[in-house]
Each structure stands twice: as C-alpha cells, then as structure tokens.
Scaffold this motif. Sequence first.
Motif, PDB file in Angstrom:
ATOM      1  N   SER A 190       0.833  -1.200   0.000  1.00 18.08           N
ATOM      2  CA  SER A 190       0.000   0.000   0.000  1.00 18.08           C
ATOM      3  C   SER A 190       0.871   1.254   0.000  1.00 18.08           C
ATOM      4  CB  SER A 190      -0.899   0.021   1.242  1.00 18.08           C
ATOM      5  OG  SER A 190      -0.138   0.287   2.403  1.00 18.08           O
ATOM      6  N   PRO A 191       0.405   2.338  -0.612  1.00 12.67           N
ATOM      7  CA  PRO A 191       1.190   3.580  -0.619  1.00 12.67           C
ATOM      8  C   PRO A 191       1.509   4.087   0.787  1.00 12.67           C
ATOM      9  CG  PRO A 191      -0.593   3.702  -2.222  1.00 12.67           C
ATOM     10  CD  PRO A 191      -0.817   2.461  -1.425  1.00 12.67           C
ATOM     11  N   GLN A 192       0.566   3.907   1.723  1.00 11.20           N
ATOM     12  CA  GLN A 192       0.780   4.397   3.079  1.00 11.20           C
ATOM     13  C   GLN A 192       1.949   3.671   3.749  1.00 11.20           C
ATOM     14  OE1 GLN A 192      -2.184   3.579   1.795  1.00 11.20           O
ATOM     15  NE2 GLN A 192      -3.101   5.629   1.646  1.00 11.20           N
ATOM     16  N   LEU A 193       1.969   2.332   3.605  1.00 11.08           N
ATOM     17  CA  LEU A 193       3.056   1.571   4.212  1.00 11.08           C
ATOM     18  C   LEU A 193       4.373   1.833   3.486  1.00 11.08           C
ATOM     19  CD1 LEU A 193       4.010  -0.370   6.325  1.00 11.08           C
ATOM     20  CD2 LEU A 193       3.275  -2.282   4.881  1.00 11.08           C
ATOM     21  N   ALA A 194       4.308   2.007   2.161  1.00 12.52           N
ATOM     22  CA  ALA A 194       5.517   2.343   1.400  1.00 12.52           C
ATOM     23  C   ALA A 194       6.096   3.664   1.904  1.00 12.52           C
ATOM     24  CB  ALA A 194       5.195   2.431  -0.084  1.00 12.52           C
ATOM     25  N   ASN A 195       5.220   4.630   2.172  1.00 10.92           N
ATOM     26  CA  ASN A 195       5.681   5.908   2.715  1.00 10.92           C
ATOM     27  C   ASN A 195       6.388   5.710   4.048  1.00 10.92           C
ATOM     28  OD1 ASN A 195       4.593   7.299   0.568  1.00 10.92           O
ATOM     29  ND2 ASN A 195       2.681   7.811   1.615  1.00 10.92           N
ATOM     30  N   GLU A 196       5.815   4.870   4.893  1.00 12.69           N
ATOM     31  CA  GLU A 196       6.412   4.634   6.204  1.00 12.69           C
ATOM     32  C   GLU A 196       7.797   4.004   6.079  1.00 12.69           C
ATOM     33  OE1 GLU A 196       5.451   2.349  10.454  1.00 12.69           O
ATOM     34  OE2 GLU A 196       4.029   2.237   8.787  1.00 12.69           O
ATOM     35  N   LEU A 197       7.932   3.021   5.199  1.00  9.55           N
ATOM     36  CA  LEU A 197       9.229   2.372   5.007  1.00  9.55           C
ATOM     37  C   LEU A 197      10.283   3.369   4.527  1.00  9.55           C
ATOM     38  CD1 LEU A 197       8.299  -1.005   3.252  1.00  9.55           C
ATOM     39  CD2 LEU A 197       8.895  -0.644   5.638  1.00  9.55           C
ATOM     40  N   ILE A 198       9.905   4.201   3.567  1.00 10.37           N
ATOM     41  CA  ILE A 198      10.867   5.119   2.957  1.00 10.37           C
ATOM     42  C   ILE A 198      11.189   6.297   3.870  1.00 10.37           C
ATOM     43  CG2 ILE A 198      11.182   6.755   1.038  1.00 10.37           C
ATOM     44  CD1 ILE A 198       9.414   4.737  -0.624  1.00 10.37           C
ATOM     45  N   LEU A 199      10.182   6.838   4.542  1.00  8.04           N
ATOM     46  CA  LEU A 199      10.371   8.068   5.315  1.00  8.04           C
ATOM     47  C   LEU A 199      10.932   7.823   6.704  1.00  8.04           C
ATOM     48  CD1 LEU A 199       7.087   9.964   4.352  1.00  8.04           C
ATOM     49  CD2 LEU A 199       9.326  10.049   3.245  1.00  8.04           C
ATOM     50  N   THR A 200      10.703   6.642   7.269  1.00 12.27           N
ATOM     51  CA  THR A 200      11.151   6.375   8.649  1.00 12.27           C
ATOM     52  C   THR A 200      12.271   5.354   8.722  1.00 12.27           C
ATOM     53  OG1 THR A 200       9.597   4.562   9.091  1.00 12.27           O
ATOM     54  CG2 THR A 200       8.789   6.809   9.424  1.00 12.27           C
ATOM     55  N   ALA A 201      12.667   4.782   7.585  1.00 13.44           N
ATOM     56  CA  ALA A 201      13.693   3.734   7.556  1.00 13.44           C
ATOM     57  C   ALA A 201      13.277   2.517   8.376  1.00 13.44           C
ATOM     58  CB  ALA A 201      15.044   4.272   8.039  1.00 13.44           C
ATOM     59  N   LYS A 202      11.979   2.267   8.457  1.00 14.71           N
ATOM     60  CA  LYS A 202      11.476   1.102   9.195  1.00 14.71           C
ATOM     61  C   LYS A 202      11.967  -0.184   8.542  1.00 14.71           C
ATOM     62  CE  LYS A 202       7.194  -1.321  10.435  1.00 14.71           C
ATOM     63  NZ  LYS A 202       5.707  -1.288  10.424  1.00 14.71           N
ATOM     64  N   ARG A 203      12.326  -1.157   9.391  1.00 11.31           N
ATOM     65  CA  ARG A 203      12.762  -2.463   8.892  1.00 11.31           C
ATOM     66  C   ARG A 203      11.613  -3.456   8.951  1.00 11.31           C
ATOM     67  NH1 ARG A 203      18.915  -3.790  11.019  1.00 11.31           N
ATOM     68  NH2 ARG A 203      19.869  -1.809  10.373  1.00 11.31           N
ATOM     69  N   LEU A 204      11.570  -4.321   7.938  1.00 16.85           N
ATOM     70  CA  LEU A 204      10.589  -5.404   7.895  1.00 16.85           C
ATOM     71  C   LEU A 204      11.279  -6.719   8.193  1.00 16.85           C
ATOM     72  CD1 LEU A 204       8.615  -4.558   4.614  1.00 16.85           C
ATOM     73  CD2 LEU A 204       7.864  -4.135   6.960  1.00 16.85           C
ATOM     74  N   SER A 205      10.668  -7.520   9.059  1.00 17.43           N
ATOM     75  CA  SER A 205      11.170  -8.870   9.279  1.00 17.43           C
ATOM     76  C   SER A 205      10.779  -9.745   8.098  1.00 17.43           C
ATOM     77  CB  SER A 205      10.581  -9.443  10.563  1.00 17.43           C
ATOM     78  OG  SER A 205       9.176  -9.633  10.409  1.00 17.43           O
ATOM     79  N   ALA A 206      11.335 -10.953   8.056  1.00 18.93           N
ATOM     80  CA  ALA A 206      11.011 -11.873   6.969  1.00 18.93           C
ATOM     81  C   ALA A 206       9.526 -12.191   6.941  1.00 18.93           C
ATOM     82  CB  ALA A 206      11.829 -13.153   7.109  1.00 18.93           C
ATOM     83  N   SER A 207       8.946 -12.435   8.121  1.00 16.81           N
ATOM     84  CA  SER A 207       7.522 -12.764   8.168  1.00 16.81           C
ATOM     85  C   SER A 207       6.658 -11.589   7.765  1.00 16.81           C
ATOM     86  CB  SER A 207       7.138 -13.244   9.582  1.00 16.81           C
ATOM     87  OG  SER A 207       7.407 -12.236  10.542  1.00 16.81           O
ATOM     88  N   GLU A 208       7.047 -10.354   8.160  1.00 12.39           N
ATOM     89  CA  GLU A 208       6.292  -9.171   7.742  1.00 12.39           C
ATOM     90  C   GLU A 208       6.370  -8.995   6.225  1.00 12.39           C
ATOM     91  OE1 GLU A 208       6.558  -6.039  11.468  1.00 12.39           O
ATOM     92  OE2 GLU A 208       8.383  -6.411  10.287  1.00 12.39           O
ATOM     93  N   ALA A 209       7.558  -9.189   5.673  1.00 15.15           N
ATOM     94  CA  ALA A 209       7.724  -9.062   4.222  1.00 15.15           C
ATOM     95  C   ALA A 209       6.926 -10.134   3.488  1.00 15.15           C
ATOM     96  CB  ALA A 209       9.204  -9.154   3.862  1.00 15.15           C
ATOM     97  N   PHE A 210       6.862 -11.347   4.066  1.00 16.11           N
ATOM     98  CA  PHE A 210       6.080 -12.427   3.460  1.00 16.11           C
ATOM     99  C   PHE A 210       4.597 -12.084   3.465  1.00 16.11           C
ATOM    100  CE2 PHE A 210       3.600 -16.349   3.934  1.00 16.11           C
ATOM    101  CZ  PHE A 210       3.973 -17.023   2.777  1.00 16.11           C
ATOM    102  N   ASN A 211       4.102 -11.584   4.600  1.00 12.73           N
ATOM    103  CA  ASN A 211       2.674 -11.258   4.712  1.00 12.73           C
ATOM    104  C   ASN A 211       2.281 -10.113   3.782  1.00 12.73           C
ATOM    105  OD1 ASN A 211       2.248 -13.240   6.666  1.00 12.73           O
ATOM    106  ND2 ASN A 211       2.716 -11.844   8.365  1.00 12.73           N
ATOM    107  N   LEU A 212       3.243  -9.255   3.451  1.00 13.26           N
ATOM    108  CA  LEU A 212       2.964  -8.126   2.555  1.00 13.26           C
ATOM    109  C   LEU A 212       3.126  -8.503   1.089  1.00 13.26           C
ATOM    110  CD1 LEU A 212       4.765  -5.296   4.554  1.00 13.26           C
ATOM    111  CD2 LEU A 212       2.302  -5.482   4.154  1.00 13.26           C
ATOM    112  N   GLY A 213       3.545  -9.703   0.811  1.00 15.68           N
ATOM    113  CA  GLY A 213       3.701 -10.145  -0.573  1.00 15.68           C
ATOM    114  C   GLY A 213       5.028  -9.775  -1.187  1.00 15.68           C
ATOM    115  N   ILE A 214       5.984  -9.329  -0.364  1.00 17.19           N
ATOM    116  CA  ILE A 214       7.310  -8.973  -0.885  1.00 17.19           C
ATOM    117  C   ILE A 214       8.161 -10.223  -1.050  1.00 17.19           C
ATOM    118  CG2 ILE A 214       9.442  -7.700  -0.383  1.00 17.19           C
ATOM    119  CD1 ILE A 214       7.677  -5.698   1.182  1.00 17.19           C
ATOM    120  N   VAL A 215       8.070 -11.128  -0.088  1.00 14.47           N
ATOM    121  CA  VAL A 215       8.851 -12.361  -0.067  1.00 14.47           C
ATOM    122  C   VAL A 215       7.964 -13.534  -0.487  1.00 14.47           C
ATOM    123  CG1 VAL A 215       9.986 -14.015   1.480  1.00 14.47           C
ATOM    124  CG2 VAL A 215      10.523 -11.570   1.635  1.00 14.47           C
ATOM    125  N   ASN A 216       8.526 -14.425  -1.296  1.00 17.70           N
ATOM    126  CA  ASN A 216       7.767 -15.594  -1.769  1.00 17.70           C
ATOM    127  C   ASN A 216       7.800 -16.752  -0.779  1.00 17.70           C
ATOM    128  OD1 ASN A 216       9.009 -14.144  -4.285  1.00 17.70           O
ATOM    129  ND2 ASN A 216       7.181 -15.173  -5.035  1.00 17.70           N
TER     130      ASN A 216
END
Length: 809
Positions: free
Chosen positions: A702-728
């Motif tokens: 989502s654009p909102q979460l993308a903004n958060e990642l880019i603007l705050t340098a937030k890190r995603l764990s493997a499971s978070e990235a998987f749930n968001l569809g980034i990791v297969n």
Amino acid sequence: MKDHSPLYKDGNPQTFEGTVNYDQLDPRTPVIIGAGQSSERISTSEYKAMSPIDLAETAAKAAILDCGIKSDRLFKAIDTVAATRQFENSSPRASAPLGRSNNFVASVAKRLGITPKRAILEVTGGQSPQSLVSDLCQKIYDGTSDIALAFGSEAISTTRHYKDLPDRPDFSDHADCDLEDRGYGLNGIVSLHQSSHGLTNAPSQYALFENARRIRMHKSRPDYAIEMGTLFEPFTKIAAQNSHSSAPKVRSARELTTPSDSNRMICEPYTRYLIARDQVNQGAALVITSIQTALQLGVPIDKMVFLHGRCDVAERPLIERDDLSKSPAAVLASKAALEMAGIGVDRVNFFDLYSCFPIAVFNICDGLGIQRDDPRDLTISGGLPFFGGPGNNYSMHAIIQATERLRQHPGSYAFIGANGGMLSKYSVGIYSNSPCPWRADNMSSRIQQEVNQWPSPGFTFSPEGKATIETYTIKYSKSGKFAIVVGRLISNNKRFFARTQDGDEATLQALEKDDLATFQIEVKSYGFGNRFSLDKATQAIKDEADYLEIKEPYEFIKVQRYGHSLEITIDRQSEYNALNTKAHCELDSIFDNFFNDSQLWVAILAGAGDVAFSSGNDFGMTIFGRDVWIPKNGLAGLSQRKVINKPVIAAVNGLAMGAGFEIALACHMIVADDNAQFGFNESRTGLVPGAFGMTKIERTISPQLANELILTAKRLSASEAFNLGIVNQITESGKALDGARELAKKVIAASPTSIRLSLEILEKSRENGSRLDLVKHQAQALDQLIASDDLQEGLASLLENRPPMWKNH
C-alpha cells in the motif's frame, strides 16, 4: 507602524540639492550612510594574518566611522546584522583548514559589542551583496528594521599560506544568536550529471558560455582571445589604483591572454589572469537606515546614498537554456532596474559589472548596447580577477566604491551588476546621492515568471549516435587534459553532455586546432557518463566492463554454473556485502552473459555468509570515492535493465538494506531466511532510495506503508515481508540459498520459451500503455510461442506421457 510625517529642521522641510523636498519622501525611505573596507596582502610589512572575523570587524568599524557621527551611539542602535557567506560555509562539504566560527554573523556582532534583534546569513552567490542590500532596504522601509549592518569577508590568501605550516593561526570562534540562515541556494547550480562529465567548477562551466559566444560570433580563437584581453586591460589599470586590490598590477591585453608559467591555461579559452582571483584577504561593510533615523542621528546629508532601482532574477538551469552564449535573464534584470530608476543606460556615470569571467561582462554589454570603447569604465573596483574575488562578497566592495564616487559627484548614477552561480542569478542596483522615493519591486517576480516560461531544448542523459557540437571546453591540469562538449543529437536535436575518453589524443588535437562548428562527433552513453569522439572509426571508447577491466575471475563476485542454473554470490563479507562501483560492474557483466546464454534459464543471486544479502552501496564509495557510478543497467546490473526475460531469484540471508533491498526487489522472486530484514535506510544517511526501489515497493504494498518504510527507515522482518507479498518463501536460518535452489528447479522444469514470453507480457502490463497496446503485444508473443519448438515439445511430451526436453527456442 510607519511614521509618514515629514521631518523638519528649524521649522522648514529639509531639501536636497537638485531634487525634491524631504516632505515629498516617506520618512522610512532607506539610505546608505556608511561604507568601509579592510584588506591585507601577505607581501606587505603591515600583514597581520587577520581572520575573516577580524577583517569583517575592521570593515564594520570603518563603515560606522564613515557615517560621520559618534560611533558609540550608532553601535547601540544597530538592530539587524547580515552577512554574505564565505567560501568555507558556501557548500555542505567546504573545508576550513584554519578553523571557523560556528556562527560567523554572531561572532562579528560580538566583536563589535552589538546585540542584534535579527541576524541573517545570506544565500551563496556573487549576487548576494546586492540582493542583501535590496532586502535590507525593504526591511527598513517596512519598519521591521531601523538600522542594519551588512558585511562580508574572506581570508583565503592567509588560509592557503598557513594551512600546511605548523605555526598556523586558529580562526575558530564560538558565538550564539538566533540566526536566519537562508541556506546555500545551490538548487539548479550543482548537478551530479554535470560533475560526472568534468563540469566540477566555475571556470569549466563559464568556458562553455564563453565558447558558445565565440562560436555564435564566428570569431577565431586568437581574435576572441584579444577581445577578452582588450576587455580586461582597463580593469587592471583601475585595480592598480585601488589600495584594497589583491593584484594591483597593470597588464596588457596580450599579457592577459598569452599562456606562460605564471599564466597557465585553466580551461579553453581561459588563462589564469582571465578568471576571478579568490586568493584575497578582504572585508567590506555597509550601514543602512531610514532617512528619518539618519537625520535624527545627525548623519550629514552629503553622506547619504539612495537605491533608485533594483531587480533580482534567476536564469534557467544550464541544461534548460535555449542559447548558452548569453544570459537574457540578467539583461532583463538590468533593464528593469534602470526602468525603476527612471533613467536609461546613457545616464549611468559609473559601472561595476561583475567580472568573474569575461562572458559575464560581455553579456551585459551586448544586452544593453554598451560599446567596449565606452569612455565610462566598466568597473570602479578593478574586477574580480584583479581587485580580487572575495568569495561571494565582491559586489559589496563595488557598492562601497560607488558610494564614494557618488558622494564626490552629486547627481550622478552608479550601476552595480552582481552575478551568482553559473550566470545563474543576477542582482542589479542603481544608486545615486540624489534622493528618490522608495518604489515597490513589482518587476522581479514578473520577470522571473517570464523567464520560467521560456522554452527549453530537449535533453537526454544517455545520448547515442551522431551529433554536432554546440559548445565545448578543454580542461587542463597537472595530470593531463580532456574535452567537454555540450552537443546536439542529429536524430532529434536533443542536448547532452559528453567528454573525451582518457587517452583520446586524436580528438583533443583536432579540437585544439580546428573550428568546432564544422565538427560532427559520435557519442555513446555509459553508466559512468557519456563519451564522444570525432567519428566511430577513431572512437577511443571502452565498454563499461573494459573501463574497470572487468573479467574472470571476478574480484567481488563468485559464479557457479549448475546445468541450466547460474548461482551468483556477492562476496564482500567484511563489508556486509556492500557494493562498490566495481562490484556493480562485475554483476552487470555477469548478468549480460546470463541473459545472452541460451543454455542458462534461471539465476540465483545471494550474499556470502549468513549476516547480509547486501547492506547496500558502499558508503566509502558514495562519500569519498572518485569513480562513483553504477552501470547503465542499474544496481547490480538489474534495476534499470530494459529486458529481464529470464527468472532471477534473490536468496536473502540476513540484511537487505538500502540498495540491497532494491536489488532484491529487482529480482522476480525472493526467498528469505527467518533472520532476514528488509528496509530503506537512506533517509538516515541523508540520501534517498533509487527511483526503482520506491516505484517497485509502492506497486507491491500500500502507498501508506511504502511511505512509512521510505520516510522512517522502518525495517521489515522476513515474516512481515512475506505477509505483505514482498517475499515468496521463508526458510530456516541460513537456508535461503537452499530454498532458492528448490524454487529454481521448478522454474527449470517449465518451458523456458513460455517463461520468457510470460515475463515480457507481465512487464508490458506494468507499463502505462493502453489496453490495446497490451493486447497487441500479447498477440505478438503468442505468435512467437506458436512457432516455437518448445510448444511442440510440450504438447508431444504430454501426449507421450514423458518429461519434456526443452530447447529454449
């Protein structure tokens, strides 16, 4: 609140000879009442190794003394102090070998015993003194300031003299006050793309303008050199008579333009004597107030100088200017200031045209119709190459010289033209000791709007093919020389920058001998920039891989081939697999081979060890490196590659940060171990993610979460990235490569032709084309599929109940 009542003396309104009664002026009308300079030369017996604070303090005291009243009274009344920037605080990475103040404006105020209500540090640029005076005058008129002190100084000569000596002075100082820091003002002036082609300083960029003018005027090199020398010869005579000059020596036109041991070539067409001399120790200061306050303080009328006309305009960035041989915005600003003053150029008695390079003077003379043999001198200080170029502050010295001349010649006018950047900003002031009402500046904004709407030529960052030369320069240094051109592609007339490849002596010799207007060149684009030569046959241009001698065995990358699969491992474990330029180029070369090899159907990209897939770009490369570039195909040779029609799988163990995350996103699939972390950490280091990374992540989540990642340098764990569809897929710790291999086996089991065409269709669907274009492309892909051997093999294997034997065609 403004006091608009007239001021009287002995019951009668004050009058000014030859002009108007005071009762016709607003009491808040601004006036310059004091002007002072300071300087020292290392070669003199009076030399004291003064710091910039010392020089500014001395100049300020001279300006206050020049007001003709008791200094103590004036010191206490100053409520605004404002300074131009020094070179040492004019850009983020400027150095100060002898130390500097944490707050230059506050340090000078402290020395003078002034406690200002307002302190200002003006933006960078040679336009800043005049622009600052115009601004302070407006503040005086508005009533937001009563008495202002403007100053600036440089001690560059002393700094260079002492910087390597053990007994060097310490110019450090600490002072505090609320500072209105107006910033560097470098937008549109500094460009990474221009710097990558050698346009790293003012002489090289002004040389482009100078040679563009020479080409437009159809003048030979020798004839134009004499024209430049003839322009500046009178400047040297005036500088020689100025006690504050840094180089008070008369030189002939031929001496100025003839290369010698002391007058080396800097860049074509400039010798050292033709460019601004920054090796100076100079300070200048002005005192500005309202006419009401001036009279109340007892300032003599003959001390007062009025600003009759003014205008500030910014030119378009270099690549957007239609004609590089002139700056029409500066000419418009000059005409507007004269119009505001109500005079024509013929009524000007004294000029000081900013003279960092000849083109800055030529531009105004050409635009206003001022002849080179005009009996009025074009400078009253001596010009930047001879009086000196004290950082951003030269024009304050010119205003002071004008103030002195105008006091000596009542009713006369002075024109001050102040230029900043790369013919980028122009500020004009028309001065006279004759009083005039303060006029609102409604011209600057109107002219700026007009300038901003001017058409600009198309520009390409990646030119390819035959082209003509619009302008050029040749840069000379101890290590050699190279040429820079601004060219136009013959195919579409788009403008571009390019430079010669190191070692291309044939092109350099031709440029130094012949008329460039007749040349046709060949240009080619690379990740490290654009390179040109006279023609393709003699083109001495290397491929990117050749540029860094990329060849097996690779220095930073390991490669293993297993049947139809290629495993690529980033091997810089001590640097958390961060990528420098050579590592990017090695990966680019490897992926070139991968996509061209019909027997390789899938690639796996991994990072050595369990700690990091890649922590991003090597900050040592980003901040300190000389060869800071990535291939045309982007990060790791993937992020900007036009065609990626074979699957690439990222095997992520540990960190995938910054550019490392972008590289993983450039792959078709990601397998991560359960310790993996993903994030854009650029914002914490003053950088931004590449355009690819931001675009890809916003398409994925989502654009909102993308903004958060880019603007705050937030890190995603493997499971978070998987749930968001980034990791297969997620694997156990340290097992990402094993998981990627299993995924690769499934890919290899499918038809490589089907996969290639599917990836092309998917990529086309992500473009912003019309639905009709997509259907057309899909139909073309299906036509290829129907004609392929792999389709026939797939159908046959299905009918014969056996595994297919793919041919990849």
